[in-house]
Scaffold this motif. Structure first.
Motif, PDB file in Angstrom:
ATOM      1  N   THR A   1      79.280  46.866  61.144  1.00 33.65           N
ATOM      2  CA  THR A   1      79.026  45.472  61.486  1.00 33.65           C
ATOM      3  C   THR A   1      78.443  44.784  60.255  1.00 33.65           C
ATOM      4  O   THR A   1      77.572  45.330  59.581  1.00 33.65           O
TER       5      THR A   1
ATOM      6  N   LEU B   1      70.504  45.316  65.325  1.00 31.72           N
ATOM      7  CA  LEU B   1      71.804  45.961  65.455  1.00 31.72           C
ATOM      8  C   LEU B   1      71.754  46.982  66.586  1.00 31.72           C
ATOM      9  O   LEU B   1      70.730  47.625  66.816  1.00 31.72           O
TER      10      LEU B   1
ATOM     11  N   LEU C   1      67.346  40.441  62.638  1.00 27.94           N
ATOM     12  CA  LEU C   1      68.516  40.814  63.433  1.00 27.94           C
ATOM     13  C   LEU C   1      68.236  42.162  64.075  1.00 27.94           C
ATOM     14  O   LEU C   1      67.492  42.983  63.516  1.00 27.94           O
TER      15      LEU C   1
ATOM     16  N   TYR D   1      76.843  47.523  57.954  1.00 29.90           N
ATOM     17  CA  TYR D   1      75.960  48.551  58.491  1.00 29.90           C
ATOM     18  C   TYR D   1      76.754  49.442  59.445  1.00 29.90           C
ATOM     19  O   TYR D   1      77.459  48.947  60.333  1.00 29.90           O
TER      20      TYR D   1
ATOM     21  N   ARG E   1      74.314  51.760  55.182  1.00 31.78           N
ATOM     22  CA  ARG E   1      74.862  50.462  54.820  1.00 31.78           C
ATOM     23  C   ARG E   1      75.657  50.587  53.523  1.00 31.78           C
ATOM     24  O   ARG E   1      75.412  51.494  52.720  1.00 31.78           O
TER      25      ARG E   1
ATOM     26  N   THR F   1      72.178  42.357  52.510  1.00 28.70           N
ATOM     27  CA  THR F   1      73.552  42.047  52.873  1.00 28.70           C
ATOM     28  C   THR F   1      74.445  43.254  52.655  1.00 28.70           C
ATOM     29  O   THR F   1      74.479  43.836  51.568  1.00 28.70           O
TER      30      THR F   1
ATOM     31  N   GLY G   1      75.525  42.292  64.186  1.00 25.52           N
ATOM     32  CA  GLY G   1      75.501  41.736  62.852  1.00 25.52           C
ATOM     33  C   GLY G   1      75.738  40.237  62.867  1.00 25.52           C
ATOM     34  O   GLY G   1      76.045  39.641  63.901  1.00 25.52           O
TER      35      GLY G   1
ATOM     36  N   VAL H   1      76.337  42.330  58.033  1.00 23.62           N
ATOM     37  CA  VAL H   1      75.083  41.585  57.987  1.00 23.62           C
ATOM     38  C   VAL H   1      75.068  40.800  56.680  1.00 23.62           C
ATOM     39  O   VAL H   1      75.235  41.377  55.604  1.00 23.62           O
TER      40      VAL H   1
END
Length: 124
Positions: free
Chosen positions: A118, A20, A18, A94, A38, A91, A9, A120
């Protein structure tokens, strides 16, 4: 004891990407379905993507259609979530989760283990 640990993240601009990762230990990873959820503050944790033990994928199409890809490497006991074309509404924290039986991907009670999550953050 099943343990899951997410990583990857961070902060990214709108349109960025990104990846993960979720590293698993303590069980036969290749026998479990894996999912990504998430959660944003004050909201329910929501399903994003899932992958069966043998590689079948499913997504919450409304939120991530065509932008996110879930994959797994059973040799590395790791599941991934590649996130492209990120938006501010992605956002969230996660989480990865593991389940050994089928059923609805969206049913959080069906998952036996969860990671710590994590963060994000997608800036506009």
């Amino acid at each position: 004891q099943v343990e899951l640990e997410e990583s990857g993240g961070g902060l990214v601009q709108t349109g960025g990407s990104l990846r993960l990762s979720c590293a698993a230990s303590g069980y036969t990873f290749s026998s479990y379905d894996m999912s990504w959820f998430r959660q944003t503050p004050g909201k329910e944790r929501k399903f994003v993507a899932g992958i069966t033990w043998n590689g079948g994928m499913t997504y919450d199409e409304d939120s991530v259609k065509g932008r996110f890809t879930i994959s797994r490497d059973n040799n590395k006991n790791t599941v991934y979530l590649q996130m492209n074309s990120l938006r501010p509404e992605d956002t969230a924290v996660y989480f990865c989760a593991a389940r050994s039986y089928g059923g609805s991907w969206y049913d959080k009670a069906a998952y036996e283990s969860w990671g710590q999550g994590t963060q994000v953050t997608v800036s506009s």
